[in-house]
Design an enzyme around this catalytic site. Sequence first.
Site, PDB file in Angstrom:
ATOM      1  N   THR A  94      34.759 -50.885  35.076  1.00  0.00           N
ATOM      2  CA  THR A  94      34.227 -50.016  34.018  1.00  0.00           C
ATOM      3  C   THR A  94      34.213 -50.706  32.653  1.00  0.00           C
ATOM      4  O   THR A  94      33.213 -50.660  31.939  1.00  0.00           O
ATOM      5  CB  THR A  94      35.071 -48.722  33.944  1.00  0.00           C
ATOM      6  OG1 THR A  94      35.136 -48.151  35.253  1.00  0.00           O
ATOM      7  CG2 THR A  94      34.469 -47.726  32.977  1.00  0.00           C
ATOM      8  N   HIS A 118      25.373 -47.270  36.059  1.00  0.00           N
ATOM      9  CA  HIS A 118      26.214 -46.363  36.850  1.00  0.00           C
ATOM     10  C   HIS A 118      25.946 -46.631  38.317  1.00  0.00           C
ATOM     11  O   HIS A 118      24.795 -46.861  38.702  1.00  0.00           O
ATOM     12  CB  HIS A 118      25.878 -44.892  36.555  1.00  0.00           C
ATOM     13  CG  HIS A 118      26.466 -43.979  37.590  1.00  0.00           C
ATOM     14  ND1 HIS A 118      27.771 -43.547  37.533  1.00  0.00           N
ATOM     15  CD2 HIS A 118      25.951 -43.488  38.751  1.00  0.00           C
ATOM     16  CE1 HIS A 118      28.019 -42.812  38.618  1.00  0.00           C
ATOM     17  NE2 HIS A 118      26.939 -42.755  39.372  1.00  0.00           N
TER      18      HIS A 118
HETATM   19  P1  IDP Z   1      32.492 -46.049  36.285  1.00  0.00           P
HETATM   20  O1  IDP Z   1      31.173 -45.937  35.572  1.00  0.00           O
HETATM   21  O2  IDP Z   1      32.945 -47.484  36.440  1.00  0.00           O
HETATM   22  O3  IDP Z   1      32.522 -45.309  37.601  1.00  0.00           O
HETATM   23  P2  IDP Z   1      34.020 -43.854  35.095  1.00  0.00           P
HETATM   24  O4  IDP Z   1      35.497 -43.839  34.854  1.00  0.00           O
HETATM   25  O5  IDP Z   1      33.463 -42.952  36.128  1.00  0.00           O
HETATM   26  O6  IDP Z   1      33.627 -45.386  35.351  1.00  0.00           O
HETATM   27  O7  IDP Z   1      33.346 -43.539  33.693  1.00  0.00           O
HETATM   28  C1  IDP Z   1      31.977 -43.229  33.596  1.00  0.00           C
HETATM   29  C2  IDP Z   1      31.397 -43.881  32.358  1.00  0.00           C
HETATM   30  O8  IDP Z   1      32.011 -43.331  31.183  1.00  0.00           O
HETATM   31  C3  IDP Z   1      31.655 -45.388  32.226  1.00  0.00           C
HETATM   32  O9  IDP Z   1      30.784 -46.173  32.993  1.00  0.00           O
HETATM   33  C4  IDP Z   1      31.451 -45.601  30.742  1.00  0.00           C
HETATM   34  O10 IDP Z   1      30.074 -45.635  30.397  1.00  0.00           O
HETATM   35  C5  IDP Z   1      32.077 -44.317  30.159  1.00  0.00           C
HETATM   36  N1  IDP Z   1      33.482 -44.526  29.792  1.00  0.00           N
HETATM   37  C6  IDP Z   1      34.540 -44.697  30.633  1.00  0.00           C
HETATM   38  N2  IDP Z   1      35.691 -44.880  29.947  1.00  0.00           N
HETATM   39  C7  IDP Z   1      35.345 -44.818  28.636  1.00  0.00           C
HETATM   40  C8  IDP Z   1      36.101 -44.922  27.405  1.00  0.00           C
HETATM   41  O11 IDP Z   1      37.318 -45.130  27.392  1.00  0.00           O
HETATM   42  N3  IDP Z   1      35.387 -44.796  26.244  1.00  0.00           N
HETATM   43  C9  IDP Z   1      34.035 -44.581  26.214  1.00  0.00           C
HETATM   44  N4  IDP Z   1      33.301 -44.464  27.336  1.00  0.00           N
HETATM   45  C10 IDP Z   1      33.938 -44.587  28.529  1.00  0.00           C
HETATM   46 MG    MG Z   2      32.503 -43.267  37.979  1.00  0.00          MG
END
Ligand code: IDP
Ligand code: MG
Length: 155
Positions: A94, A118
């Site tokens: 991520t 994504h």
């Molecule tokens: P992923 O996309 O790797 O599955 P997730 O935890 O599902 O990760 O988070 C979805 C999306 O939310 C991430 O791809 C990123 O764009 C955003 N995101 C995740 N963590 C953060 C953060 O700490 N600050 C800002 N945006 C975040």
């Molecule tokens: Mg995710």
Amino acid sequence: MSDVQKTLVLVKPDALQRELVGKVVSRFEQKGLKIVAMKLAHLDEATLTEHYGHLKEKPFFGDLVKFMMQTPVVAMILEGIEAIEEVRKIVGSTNPREADAGTIRADLSMNVPSNMVHASDSAEASEIEVARFFNENEIFAYEKLTDKFHFGEGI
Ligand code: IDP
Ligand code: MG
């Protein structure tokens, strides 16, 4: 028996703004993943709240939703043997600064939420996300000359 799967990918607004859509799509194609659906979609708040429901309580949730609405996204479905895990591997962790070199996020981005792509993270998520973004008649089954390498025995 090989486990052929479909997985949902969104190419995020930072990739469109930075004119990197082609590079992202190309990485998946080069790996041997088959594009079986593809379109531009401008996501609304309701869809994003559902899609990122697991992050609703996070302080960055509002910014994430705003970011995802900046431009349309490229939504696609990729198909291949163990496609869900393979696509996650190519996409990387991520946080782009913690992702392994060679992954899309590590090579092409620096920050969250603007981490380019994504991708569904499990078979359950893939099933829900494919249905969230595509109708049945937008998903195509077709033969490619390279299928024997990517889906068959490789001879
Ligand atoms: P992923 O996309 O790797 O599955 P997730 O935890 O599902 O990760 O988070 C979805 C999306 O939310 C991430 O791809 C990123 O764009 C955003 N995101 C995740 N963590 C953060 C953060 O700490 N600050 C800002 N945006 C975040
Ligand atoms: Mg995710």
